[in-house]
Design an enzyme around this catalytic site. Structure first.
Site, PDB file in Angstrom:
ATOM      1  N   GLY A  24       0.828  -1.203   0.000  1.00 31.44           N
ATOM      2  CA  GLY A  24       0.000   0.000   0.000  1.00 31.44           C
ATOM      3  C   GLY A  24       0.858   1.247   0.000  1.00 31.44           C
ATOM      4  O   GLY A  24       1.583   1.511   0.961  1.00 31.44           O
ATOM      5  N   ALA A  77       0.734  10.982   8.993  1.00 36.00           N
ATOM      6  CA  ALA A  77       1.786  10.564   8.073  1.00 36.00           C
ATOM      7  C   ALA A  77       2.734  11.694   7.681  1.00 36.00           C
ATOM      8  O   ALA A  77       3.963  11.520   7.722  1.00 36.00           O
ATOM      9  CB  ALA A  77       1.158   9.938   6.828  1.00 36.00           C
ATOM     10  N   LYS A  96     -11.259   6.348  17.592  1.00 34.63           N
ATOM     11  CA  LYS A  96     -10.833   7.762  17.586  1.00 34.63           C
ATOM     12  C   LYS A  96     -11.188   8.437  16.261  1.00 34.63           C
ATOM     13  O   LYS A  96     -11.418   9.649  16.226  1.00 34.63           O
ATOM     14  CB  LYS A  96      -9.341   7.871  17.899  1.00 34.63           C
ATOM     15  CG  LYS A  96      -8.413   7.126  16.941  1.00 34.63           C
ATOM     16  CD  LYS A  96      -8.025   7.922  15.713  1.00 34.63           C
ATOM     17  CE  LYS A  96      -7.275   7.067  14.723  1.00 34.63           C
ATOM     18  NZ  LYS A  96      -6.891   7.811  13.511  1.00 34.63           N
TER      19      LYS A  96
END
Length: 405
Positions: A47, A179, A230
């Site tokens: 990915g 990220a 979350k």
């Protein structure tokens, strides 16, 4: 994404929804064979979105020999030759040691540990494609934060059901991990969770470098559910942010959201302290407060009046929180857990609640003052006592449930 026409994949999709129970009885799970971890250990990352690419960088900078699988050949070529991923990590220079390929077999060849970062709803299909190329004794690590919509399964459960792999060879990573910040080498931490502490240590050593630290635990349920739940609270925060409400509203929802997360996870067997750690509170803070969060951004668009269709169209990457609302509410109802925040998010998504009316922290079962904490240290939490009350109500009313139901 794999073609749905694949007969083997379609066969997997027809399996009954027995969450957490391995579906295959014909394939024996292999003996636990621990790979030797040393500098230059061969690993694969599947990915090449923002998180998969960033995690590949983490691993290379930690000393591993990494091959990243990108579904699109042009993206694999850009990563491999130009050291860039302009689609998902604009402006980031990737390490020289990182290789990329669109060939799944080449990516997995010789890999001792495989990190998976694909959209959660495509995981099962991708596992079927991976299986012929996996090394004996391989460790599989989920980087995903979602549940399978059709079954409500966590990602580690999907892996365990789909592949003939020992549960001790499965791990999950979660934490406050935006990220782009990590790709810029801003220091942070995560937690690696596995039923096997040895496996958790192996993965944590690979995923540690000068700007990224990995801790370990064996509470896979709490770690995975923390990463899923979350996202839902972050969507709620985005909604109130888009509406224009201030910090008091957001702080109230974040705080009560953590209670909902803990109540839910404990009802499914998690340790409450996990939800106070990196996979719970840490990830919640980062996801709710950062404009880099996809779930927060999606919520903000909803709060500004965009429809769910328009929001999905505007988002470049998968927003796991939007796909998880329905399955999580189904799981919550099965355990008698109240989740007013997630319920109001669902209503906004369905178009039955005006975003300006969202105030889940004000929703209570009665007008009487309530204790702030849902989890009771001495009794194990209100989720447990609600399930007991529900059972008593059913007995009292001849198995029909309470009159409120």
């Amino acid at each position: 994404m794999p073609s749905p026409a694949c007969s083997k994949t379609c066969a997997v999709r027809r399996r009954p929804k027995n969450a957490g129970i391995p579906a295959s009885t014909t394939r024996k799970r292999p003996a636990v064979l621990k790979p030797k971890i040393h500098p230059g250990t061969r690993v694969a990352v599947l990915g090449a979105g923002s998180w998969g690419t960033t995690f590949s960088k983490i691993l290379v900078d930690g000393g591993a020999d990494v091959v990243l699988w990108a579904r699109r050949p042009e993206l694999a070529r850009e990563i491999h030759e130009a050291r860039r991923n302009s689609d998902y990590l604009s402006g980031i220079n990737l390490p020289v040691g990182l290789r990329a390929t669109p060939d799944l077999q080449k990516a997995l060849a010789g890999a001792k540990v495989v990190f998976i970062s694909v959209p959660s709803q495509t995981l099962r299909d991708n596992l079927v494609l991976m299986e012929p190329f996996l090394e004996p004794g391989v460790i599989l690590v989920s980087l995903m934060k979602g549940v399978e919509r059709s079954t409500g399964m966590r990602m580690s459960e999907v892996i365990a059901e789909t592949l003939p792999i020992a549960p001790e060879h499965i791990a999950a990573i979660s934490g406050p991990n935006l990220a782009l910040e990590i790709a810029r080498e801003q220091p942070t931490a995560a937690v690696v969770s596995s039923l096997s502490m040895e496996t958790a240590h192996i993965v944590a050593k690979l995923a540690t470098n000068r700007y990224f630290r990995s801790y370990v635990n064996t509470d896979v349920i709490g770690t995975e559910f923390g990463g899923v739940l979350k996202n839902l609270i972050a969507v709620a925060i985005g909604i109130v942010d888009g509406v224009g409400y201030g910090e008091n509203t957001k702080a109230s929802i974040i705080t009560r959201g953590l209670v909902e997360m803990t109540d839910f996870a404990v009802a499914y067997g998690a340790q409450p302290e996990t939800l106070s750690g990196l996979a719970g509170l840490g990830d919640l803070i980062a996801t709710c407060t950062s404009p880099l969060s996809r779930n927060n951004t999606a919520g903000r668009l909803l709060g500004q009046g965009y429809s769910i269709h328009d929001v999905v169209k505007q988002m470049q990457q998968t927003t796991e929180g939007l796909a998880s609302v329905g399955p999580i509410l189904d799981l919550a109802r099965a355990k008698g857990v109240d989740m007013p925040i997630v319920e109001q998010v669902r209503q906004v998504l369905d178009g039955t609640l005006n975003p300006r009316d969202i105030a889940p922290h004000l929703t209570t079962e009665s007008s009487e003052p309530q204790g702030e904490r849902n989890i009771d240290d001495s009794h194990g939490g209100t989720a447990f006592w609600r399930s007991v009350k529900r059972t008593l109500d059913q007995l009292r009313h001849g198995g029909r449930g309470s009159r409120r139901d």
